[in-house]
Design an enzyme around this catalytic site. Sequence first.
Site, mmCIF file in Angstrom:
data_model
loop_
_atom_site.group_PDB
_atom_site.id
_atom_site.type_symbol
_atom_site.label_atom_id
_atom_site.label_comp_id
_atom_site.label_asym_id
_atom_site.label_seq_id
_atom_site.Cartn_x
_atom_site.Cartn_y
_atom_site.Cartn_z
ATOM 1 N N HIS A 1 -3.480 12.942 -30.484
ATOM 2 C CA HIS A 1 -2.183 12.828 -31.144
ATOM 3 C C HIS A 1 -1.041 13.181 -30.197
ATOM 4 O O HIS A 1 0.130 12.930 -30.509
ATOM 5 C CB HIS A 1 -2.134 13.737 -32.369
ATOM 6 N N ASP B 1 -10.482 -7.005 -37.073
ATOM 7 C CA ASP B 1 -11.613 -7.920 -36.839
ATOM 8 C C ASP B 1 -11.841 -8.060 -35.339
ATOM 9 O O ASP B 1 -11.002 -8.608 -34.620
ATOM 10 C CB ASP B 1 -11.295 -9.277 -37.471
#
Length: 451
Positions: A154, A394
Amino acid sequence: MRVTMKSSSLIKPAEPTWTGRLPLSELDQTGMNTHVLTIYFYTKPSQDWDTVLQTLKASLTTTLVHFYPLASRLSSIAGGRLELDCNAAGVQFIEAYSDVKLADLDDFVQSPIFHHLIPSVDYRHTPLEEIPLLLLQATKFMCGGWSLGFCISHVVVDGQSALHFLSEWARLCRGEPLDSPPHLDRKCLHAGEPPTTYSSIEQHVQFRPPPILLGQSSNVNERTKETTVAMLKLTDTLVEKLRNKANKSLKTETDRGFTRYEVVTAHAWRTACKARNLQPEQPTAVGICIDVRSRMKPPLPEKYFGNAIIDVIATGTSGELLSETLGYVSNKIRDSIEKVNDEYVNSVIDFLKNQEDLSKFQDLQRSEDGEGPFYGNPNLGVVSWLTLPMYGVDFGWGKELFTGPGTDDADDGDFLILRGEEGGGSLVVALCLQVRHMDDFKRVFYQSIED
């Protein structure tokens, strides 16, 4: 479930990339500076597993040419500050195998087994300069399905930037060209610059310790209480009931109705006060995470790659929150969000630049010391993933069956809002509370929607 690790390797950019020290902004270096875990599950691919792995790795090396900060390492400098050592050290890629089928995972309800499917980071025993900023694990299941565990620092990215990388990697894996290169220069958030003369538009209360329980001198006792995690589903019908209830307090028909985020956060805050049985005079706060990309003047460059989020808080007393309407509390949330503009963001950055030591504003350091802000009882810390483009990733073998947060290693008061699997306006609330409060929270959370 047993997961066997077969191999681990460092994947580096396919071509030489810029090397040197890259300054980080103050928004990169404060708040959560650990890794964030997410997980994606996929059905059996059309190609054999070895080909899948080779394709994932080959496309990853190409993607890292554009996103080379992720192949870098962090380095400590004076005052608890960090910078990025762009050295192409690489990201960690683990190949693993599971002895269960996807169907055995109980509809992918968040479970302790997830930690077997996502790489972990040993912050205590591994030098900072040796910790990869991105760790990945591809796990094949007995049914042929697979999962991708995603563990990303992060410090380097927030959710929007992490998912920008993931979506571009998926594009390249499908054999398509890069769609949107990242904007890597963090100077638009004054990275590496000295403090400016921006005046503080208010005292930054989000950097003060949140309230503690009345009668206690610290939050040490509450930090040690046993916690549990729950995933609470809200159908679009229930969400609309909450919004309608909150909107009754709007003064005119032209007033802008409350958002799902505002009303669900307000509802959870009130529910927590009741479930925890807080005294009416008990001060309580809710921490709110805000994306500032579009709030700056000018807005941050498209595809800014880094952290562009800040925290604000809303405060009140338990008695106030429970005696007033849902709309009143929703308006508290809205007011805290709407004060975040260009002037406010620059004020926060300037405030942090003027601190001699940033470590006191970093979650990892504070959690190791048992100090720092605690958004557990009597408080909440809320994060929304509603606007994150985390769905429909995908890699060339179909979109995911399921994606979600990849760990149950949360603290009391942690509260995450996700889009529901049913689509529409449905939501999922993932929260961590003390065990003694969770059953009451669930009961009140649903019952009070119908009241």
